[in-house]
Design a protein around this motif. Sequence first.
Motif, PDB file in Angstrom:
ATOM      1  N   ALA A 266       0.833  -1.205   0.000  1.00  0.00           N
ATOM      2  CA  ALA A 266       0.000   0.000   0.000  1.00  0.00           C
ATOM      3  C   ALA A 266       0.867   1.254   0.000  1.00  0.00           C
ATOM      4  CB  ALA A 266      -0.926  -0.010   1.204  1.00  0.00           C
ATOM      5  N   LYS A 267       1.949   1.271   0.769  1.00  0.00           N
ATOM      6  CA  LYS A 267       2.844   2.422   0.759  1.00  0.00           C
ATOM      7  C   LYS A 267       3.474   2.627  -0.611  1.00  0.00           C
ATOM      8  CE  LYS A 267       5.347   1.348   4.450  1.00  0.00           C
ATOM      9  NZ  LYS A 267       6.346   1.516   5.541  1.00  0.00           N
ATOM     10  N   ALA A 268       3.894   1.533  -1.222  1.00  0.00           N
ATOM     11  CA  ALA A 268       4.477   1.630  -2.559  1.00  0.00           C
ATOM     12  C   ALA A 268       3.444   2.123  -3.569  1.00  0.00           C
ATOM     13  CB  ALA A 268       5.035   0.274  -2.981  1.00  0.00           C
ATOM     14  N   GLN A 269       2.207   1.688  -3.427  1.00  0.00           N
ATOM     15  CA  GLN A 269       1.146   2.121  -4.331  1.00  0.00           C
ATOM     16  C   GLN A 269       0.867   3.612  -4.174  1.00  0.00           C
ATOM     17  OE1 GLN A 269      -2.709   0.434  -3.499  1.00  0.00           O
ATOM     18  NE2 GLN A 269      -3.534   0.977  -5.504  1.00  0.00           N
ATOM     19  N   LEU A 270       0.808   4.100  -2.950  1.00  0.00           N
ATOM     20  CA  LEU A 270       0.572   5.525  -2.721  1.00  0.00           C
ATOM     21  C   LEU A 270       1.679   6.370  -3.334  1.00  0.00           C
ATOM     22  CD1 LEU A 270      -0.694   5.311   0.963  1.00  0.00           C
ATOM     23  CD2 LEU A 270      -2.039   6.071  -1.005  1.00  0.00           C
ATOM     24  N   ALA A 271       2.921   5.925  -3.203  1.00  0.00           N
ATOM     25  CA  ALA A 271       4.037   6.666  -3.792  1.00  0.00           C
ATOM     26  C   ALA A 271       3.961   6.655  -5.314  1.00  0.00           C
ATOM     27  CB  ALA A 271       5.362   6.072  -3.322  1.00  0.00           C
ATOM     28  N   ALA A 272       3.594   5.521  -5.893  1.00  0.00           N
ATOM     29  CA  ALA A 272       3.514   5.410  -7.350  1.00  0.00           C
ATOM     30  C   ALA A 272       2.396   6.281  -7.918  1.00  0.00           C
ATOM     31  CB  ALA A 272       3.296   3.952  -7.747  1.00  0.00           C
ATOM     32  N   MET A 273       1.287   6.383  -7.190  1.00  0.00           N
ATOM     33  CA  MET A 273       0.122   7.089  -7.709  1.00  0.00           C
ATOM     34  C   MET A 273       0.127   8.578  -7.393  1.00  0.00           C
ATOM     35  SD  MET A 273      -2.945   4.310  -7.050  1.00  0.00           S
ATOM     36  CE  MET A 273      -4.088   5.102  -8.180  1.00  0.00           C
ATOM     37  N   PHE A 274       0.693   8.958  -6.239  1.00  0.00           N
ATOM     38  CA  PHE A 274       0.579  10.351  -5.797  1.00  0.00           C
ATOM     39  C   PHE A 274       1.913  11.059  -5.616  1.00  0.00           C
ATOM     40  CE2 PHE A 274      -3.352   8.300  -4.352  1.00  0.00           C
ATOM     41  CZ  PHE A 274      -4.299   9.184  -4.836  1.00  0.00           C
ATOM     42  N   GLY A 275       3.029  10.355  -5.678  1.00  0.00           N
ATOM     43  CA  GLY A 275       4.317  11.001  -5.539  1.00  0.00           C
ATOM     44  C   GLY A 275       5.162  10.403  -4.435  1.00  0.00           C
ATOM     45  N   PRO A 276       6.488  10.576  -4.520  1.00  0.00           N
ATOM     46  CA  PRO A 276       7.399   9.914  -3.573  1.00  0.00           C
ATOM     47  C   PRO A 276       7.206  10.336  -2.124  1.00  0.00           C
ATOM     48  CG  PRO A 276       8.560  11.526  -4.938  1.00  0.00           C
ATOM     49  CD  PRO A 276       7.215  11.377  -5.529  1.00  0.00           C
ATOM     50  N   GLN A 277       6.658  11.542  -1.881  1.00  0.00           N
ATOM     51  CA  GLN A 277       6.445  11.971  -0.487  1.00  0.00           C
ATOM     52  C   GLN A 277       5.462  11.071   0.243  1.00  0.00           C
ATOM     53  OE1 GLN A 277       5.654  13.686  -3.268  1.00  0.00           O
ATOM     54  NE2 GLN A 277       6.109  15.887  -3.074  1.00  0.00           N
ATOM     55  N   MET A 278       4.679  10.325  -0.531  1.00  0.00           N
ATOM     56  CA  MET A 278       3.633   9.489   0.070  1.00  0.00           C
ATOM     57  C   MET A 278       4.158   8.151   0.572  1.00  0.00           C
ATOM     58  SD  MET A 278       0.888  11.372  -0.316  1.00  0.00           S
ATOM     59  CE  MET A 278      -0.516  10.261  -0.216  1.00  0.00           C
ATOM     60  N   ALA A 279       5.428   7.884   0.359  1.00  0.00           N
ATOM     61  CA  ALA A 279       5.996   6.585   0.714  1.00  0.00           C
ATOM     62  C   ALA A 279       6.191   6.415   2.216  1.00  0.00           C
ATOM     63  CB  ALA A 279       7.319   6.369  -0.008  1.00  0.00           C
ATOM     64  N   THR A 280       6.142   7.517   2.971  1.00  0.00           N
ATOM     65  CA  THR A 280       6.425   7.442   4.407  1.00  0.00           C
ATOM     66  C   THR A 280       5.306   8.113   5.208  1.00  0.00           C
ATOM     67  OG1 THR A 280       7.776   9.445   4.205  1.00  0.00           O
ATOM     68  CG2 THR A 280       8.924   7.304   4.131  1.00  0.00           C
ATOM     69  N   PRO A 281       4.150   7.493   5.274  1.00  0.00           N
ATOM     70  CA  PRO A 281       3.063   8.070   6.081  1.00  0.00           C
ATOM     71  C   PRO A 281       3.416   8.052   7.564  1.00  0.00           C
ATOM     72  CG  PRO A 281       2.497   5.845   5.383  1.00  0.00           C
ATOM     73  CD  PRO A 281       3.761   6.211   4.661  1.00  0.00           C
ATOM     74  N   ASN A 282       2.822   8.981   8.296  1.00  0.00           N
ATOM     75  CA  ASN A 282       3.013   8.982   9.746  1.00  0.00           C
ATOM     76  C   ASN A 282       2.363   7.763  10.387  1.00  0.00           C
ATOM     77  OD1 ASN A 282       4.299  11.456   9.544  1.00  0.00           O
ATOM     78  ND2 ASN A 282       2.459  12.647   9.978  1.00  0.00           N
ATOM     79  N   ASP A 283       1.199   7.441   9.899  1.00  0.00           N
ATOM     80  CA  ASP A 283       0.451   6.288  10.403  1.00  0.00           C
ATOM     81  C   ASP A 283      -0.097   5.522   9.212  1.00  0.00           C
ATOM     82  OD1 ASP A 283       0.187   7.019  13.467  1.00  0.00           O
ATOM     83  OD2 ASP A 283      -0.383   8.823  12.356  1.00  0.00           O
ATOM     84  N   LEU A 284      -0.118   4.212   9.344  1.00  0.00           N
ATOM     85  CA  LEU A 284      -0.701   3.346   8.319  1.00  0.00           C
ATOM     86  C   LEU A 284      -1.526   2.290   9.060  1.00  0.00           C
ATOM     87  CD1 LEU A 284      -0.609   3.063   5.186  1.00  0.00           C
ATOM     88  CD2 LEU A 284       1.067   1.244   5.536  1.00  0.00           C
ATOM     89  N   ILE A 285      -2.842   2.374   8.904  1.00  0.00           N
ATOM     90  CA  ILE A 285      -3.768   1.566   9.707  1.00  0.00           C
ATOM     91  C   ILE A 285      -4.626   0.727   8.783  1.00  0.00           C
ATOM     92  CG2 ILE A 285      -5.645   1.637  11.411  1.00  0.00           C
ATOM     93  CD1 ILE A 285      -4.597   4.565  12.020  1.00  0.00           C
ATOM     94  N   LEU A 286      -4.737  -0.559   9.066  1.00  0.00           N
ATOM     95  CA  LEU A 286      -5.617  -1.444   8.318  1.00  0.00           C
ATOM     96  C   LEU A 286      -6.722  -1.930   9.240  1.00  0.00           C
ATOM     97  CD1 LEU A 286      -4.689  -4.190   5.767  1.00  0.00           C
ATOM     98  CD2 LEU A 286      -6.385  -4.649   7.517  1.00  0.00           C
ATOM     99  N   GLN A 287      -7.960  -1.701   8.837  1.00  0.00           N
ATOM    100  CA  GLN A 287      -9.120  -2.225   9.564  1.00  0.00           C
ATOM    101  C   GLN A 287      -9.795  -3.254   8.677  1.00  0.00           C
ATOM    102  OE1 GLN A 287     -10.359  -1.860  12.635  1.00  0.00           O
ATOM    103  NE2 GLN A 287     -12.084  -3.220  12.162  1.00  0.00           N
TER     104      GLN A 287
END
Length: 354
Positions: A266-287
Amino acid sequence: MQIDTLIVGGGLSGLALADRLAAQGQDVRLVEAQNRLGGRILSKDVSGAAFDLGPAWFWPGQPRMAALAHRFQIPVFEQYATGAMVFQDQNGAVQRGRGYASMEGSYRLAGGIGSLIDALAGVLDTANVLTGTRLLSVDHSEAKITAHLVQNGAPMTIKAQRVVLAAPPRVIAETVSFQPDLDPAHLRSLKSIPTWMAGQAKIIATYDEPHWRLAGLSGDAMSQRGPMVEIHDASPIKGGPYALFGFVGVPADARAANKDDVLQLAKAQLAAMFGPQMATPNDLILQDWAGVPEIAQPQDRQPLREHPVYGLPPNLHSLAARGLYFGATETATEFGGFLEGALEAAERIANTIT
């Protein structure tokens, strides 16, 4: 303990019904099997903001939700949809400006949908709301209902004029026994009702800055590659932390066995779709709702591909003569499956037993 109405299920429908019946002067008890109220509604506080891990939206033309927000003075705001949409094909190629913001025009609540749960719970007598309390069986052989429950391991019996089963119908069919037994046709009807969103999982990623907005993007995205197949802006009404959330397209068994891998992808997908800054979220939560037995049964683990036609099956209406009522959102005729449907179901039952 002898009361007027026992409500089983502490989600939006059960709480709204308890509120209505208590206002009518009824002696009501509400029991919830989980150790929290809300059912499929879950707003998680992260760094001072609330993010919806369950339902997040309601729409124009859904007056009960609007009225409840107004009653409790909870600010309503529109889903953020300014900017271009992103599309990712099955090979991972990304296009911008393709498609449209599918949730544009929908409404959200400041503090998340959970703010409604807190508000409704706050007007009820806390002594009449029991969490960690699971219904085991219902004896409807006499004029009054006898419900057998277990509260944090201790047995409990409640006698009531009626019981309202405001939990998902499949959960009731699979986890509650009845004396006398329900007719096979009644059980088939209950089991045939899909639990809306029970097979879904959501991922929330939070950031100090709304990188997608600064790049002229709405945060809306569709992906044929995944693991998230549909993404939206989940940021609070103002300020940060900012967030995107995505519905996970990985099958329930696979994501349960590979949670860490799903989150890394999911982190890799966010970076690919929205830009490299998205690769390191503060929090990543799966429900993952498919893993919550109070919500999902095994037949719910496959996500629904379209919205079912909901409403209480006709043969279940007859059980009201025995004091048995069904009140989850899936029993609503007009807005079944939606938050509005939970309030519709509560309204229907309140009007029926007044």
